[in-house]
Every structure is written in C-alpha cells, then in structure tokens.
Design a protein around this motif. Structure first.
Motif, short mmCIF file in Angstrom:
data_model
loop_
_atom_site.label_atom_id
_atom_site.label_comp_id
_atom_site.label_asym_id
_atom_site.label_seq_id
_atom_site.Cartn_x
_atom_site.Cartn_y
_atom_site.Cartn_z
N ARG A 36 1.05 -0.77 0.01
CA ARG A 36 -0.32 0.11 0.12
C ARG A 36 0.30 1.31 0.04
O ARG A 36 1.01 2.25 -0.48
CB ARG A 36 -0.96 -0.05 1.47
N ALA A 37 1.84 1.30 0.66
CA ALA A 37 2.97 2.59 0.58
C ALA A 37 3.11 2.49 -0.06
O ALA A 37 3.78 3.74 -0.95
CB ALA A 37 3.95 1.91 1.87
N ALA A 39 1.62 1.78 -3.82
CA ALA A 39 0.65 2.80 -4.34
C ALA A 39 0.52 3.79 -4.22
O ALA A 39 0.52 4.56 -5.04
CB ALA A 39 -0.76 1.59 -4.14
N ARG A 40 0.76 4.39 -2.89
CA ARG A 40 0.46 5.40 -2.12
C ARG A 40 2.08 6.03 -2.96
O ARG A 40 2.05 7.43 -3.36
CB ARG A 40 0.86 5.83 -1.26
N GLY A 41 2.79 5.43 -3.42
CA GLY A 41 4.59 5.96 -4.51
C GLY A 41 3.83 6.45 -5.91
O GLY A 41 4.15 7.44 -6.15
N ALA A 43 1.11 6.32 -6.84
CA ALA A 43 -0.23 7.65 -7.21
C ALA A 43 0.70 8.88 -7.15
O ALA A 43 0.17 9.40 -7.93
CB ALA A 43 -0.96 7.60 -6.21
N ALA A 44 1.47 9.04 -6.07
CA ALA A 44 1.98 10.65 -6.18
C ALA A 44 2.88 11.08 -7.46
O ALA A 44 3.60 12.06 -7.51
CB ALA A 44 3.11 10.78 -4.37
N ASP A 50 -5.62 7.22 -10.20
CA ASP A 50 -5.85 5.98 -9.30
C ASP A 50 -5.22 4.63 -9.14
O ASP A 50 -4.86 4.06 -10.49
CB ASP A 50 -7.76 5.47 -10.01
N ARG A 52 -4.26 1.40 -7.21
CA ARG A 52 -5.43 0.81 -6.15
C ARG A 52 -4.29 -1.16 -5.84
O ARG A 52 -3.10 -1.26 -6.80
CB ARG A 52 -6.24 0.20 -6.59
N SER A 53 -4.48 -1.45 -4.91
CA SER A 53 -3.70 -2.24 -4.36
C SER A 53 -4.28 -4.27 -3.54
O SER A 53 -5.97 -3.60 -3.86
CB SER A 53 -3.23 -2.64 -2.91
#
Length: 251
Positions: A36-37, A39-41, A43-44, A50, A52-53
């Motif tokens: 999930r981290a 995925a956030r990276g 997206a950033a 969009d 997602r994991s």
C-alpha cells in the motif's frame, strides 16, 4: 528521485488508465502495508492517477474484487501490474487466472535486470552495511527454472556493479540457504559478507533467509525494496509498456 513527468496513457474517454498493483499477499501485515505504501508512492509520482492494491492470496482485496469495483464505478479498463520479482507460477498462471473475464492489461513482472532494480538493491544494501567484500542476494525461492535464472542473472549483475562476489540464497525451494551462501563466500576468502534483499516486502520468508545469513556470520542484512523510489520507477515503466495492450483491445 526527479518527479515523474510522463503523463499516464489515457483511455478513449480521456480518463487516466487506473493501475492495480497486485502483490502475493502474506499473513504478515507488514507485507500488505508495504504494498500500500508503494501504491501511494506511485500515485504521488503521477498526480491524479487512480492506483489500487490487491493480493493474490492470504489478504484482501483480491484482484477480482478490485477489478469488479472499478468496473462498477465506470472506470476505464485498468493496467494490472504484478508486484512480483520473478515470472514464476504466480505471475504466469495465478494472476492471469484471477483476472480472467475482466477487460484489463497485465504488465510484466518487475524482476528483469534493469537500472532501477539494481540501484534499489544497492541503496538498500548500503543503508544496512556500508562495508563488505562479498554479497549474498537473498530471495524467496522458486522451483521454476526461469524464475531461478532471473534471480541468478540479477545476482551476477549486482556482483559486477559492486565489484565483489555475489551468491544467491533462497528461503525455500531447495536452497542454498542464507548460511550456505555465506559459508561458500567465506570459504572463497571473503571476510565481510553482507546480505542484499531480493524481496519486495518483509514477511516470513524474508525473516527466514536473513536470519540464516546473519547467524552464519553475515555483517548486515538489507531491508526489502518496499516503497523505494526505484521500485516506483519500475512500476510506472511496466505500466507504460503495457498500455498499448489496451489500445489494441479497444481498436
């Protein structure tokens, strides 16, 4: 790392194509948190995308659950990125079976020898152990010959880059284990053996092989790649390479 400036491919309706990062999954919650981290990276690095994991087993949501939610929400057909380091059973068989029936493109796995992968492995290793004269590349293990060849190829390139001997160690699938690899390097004359981590996330297999290497005398053990900026680059490159599949499907 420099901010990613490439605009993500657009669906025919003009919306950015969603990404679904699919990891193996684990009973260890650290593994899901790492994905999930990542995925956030991703997206950033591509604002407005969009990302997602999903997880193949031992955790939720599954790929089918995520793809169903995207379809129900009217999202464009996504790109599925396997967050896997070898194209073994999970990449070749399990993932395609789990997304069968959905309109999506499947990107390649992330473990092919590349500049971002090697740079990430080197950085994690140096964070853990700045001085060494030999390296163990610790991996989960697979009985699939092509998967083992991938790991061996990465180990060879890593050794060349670092200018030191590099031996592979596996947590499962018949070894050699971490202690075996450390012993082989020490028998060849190495005195400070460090363990690099060919792992995307922490978990039981990572703990097993690293503990084995440390107990045998390794002077340091690198952290998994996790949400490293180099891995973000690999995910985006894999997604960009897979985007034409959707264009062909829509044509």
């Amino acid at each position: 790392m420099p901010r990613e400036v490439m605009i993500h491919p657009l669906a025919p309706a003009g919306e950015p194509i969603p990404l679904v990062l699919v990891a193996h999954g684990s009973r260890d919650p650290r593994a899901q948190a790492s994905t999930r981290a990542l995925a956030r990276g991703v997206a950033a690095a591509r604002p407005g995308l969009d990302v997602r994991s999903a997880f193949l087993e031992l955790a939720e949501p599954t790929p089918a659950q995520v793809l169903s939610a995207l379809r129900a929400g009217g999202a464009p057909a996504p790109i599925v990125v396997p967050v896997l380091l070898t194209r073994a059973y999970h990449g070749r068989v399990d993932l395609p079976a789990q997304v069968a029936g959905f309109d999506c493109a499947i990107a390649d796995t992330l473990g092919t020898v590349s500049e971002p992968l090697l740079a990430g492995l080197v950085r994690r290793l140096r964070e853990a152990c700045p001085e060494y004269d030999a390296v163990v590349l610790a991996a989960a293990g697979t009985s699939v010959a092509s998967g083992r060849a991938t790991v061996a190829g990465v180990a060879a390139e890593l050794g060349r880059r670092l200018g030191v001997p590099c031996e592979v160690a596996y947590a499962s699938a018949g070894g050699p284990g971490g202690a075996d690899a450390v012993a082989a390097l020490r028998a060849a004359g190495a005195r400070r053996v460090a363990a690099a981590a060919y792992f995307l996330a922490p978990g039981r297999l990572y703990d097993t092989v690293m503990s084995d290497a440390l107990q045998a005398g390794a002077v340091g053990a690198a952290a998994p790649l996790g949400a490293a900026r180099e891995l973000v680059r690999l995910v985006l490159a894999a997604a960009d390479a897979a985007a034409p599949q959707l264009a062909l499907t829509a044509a």
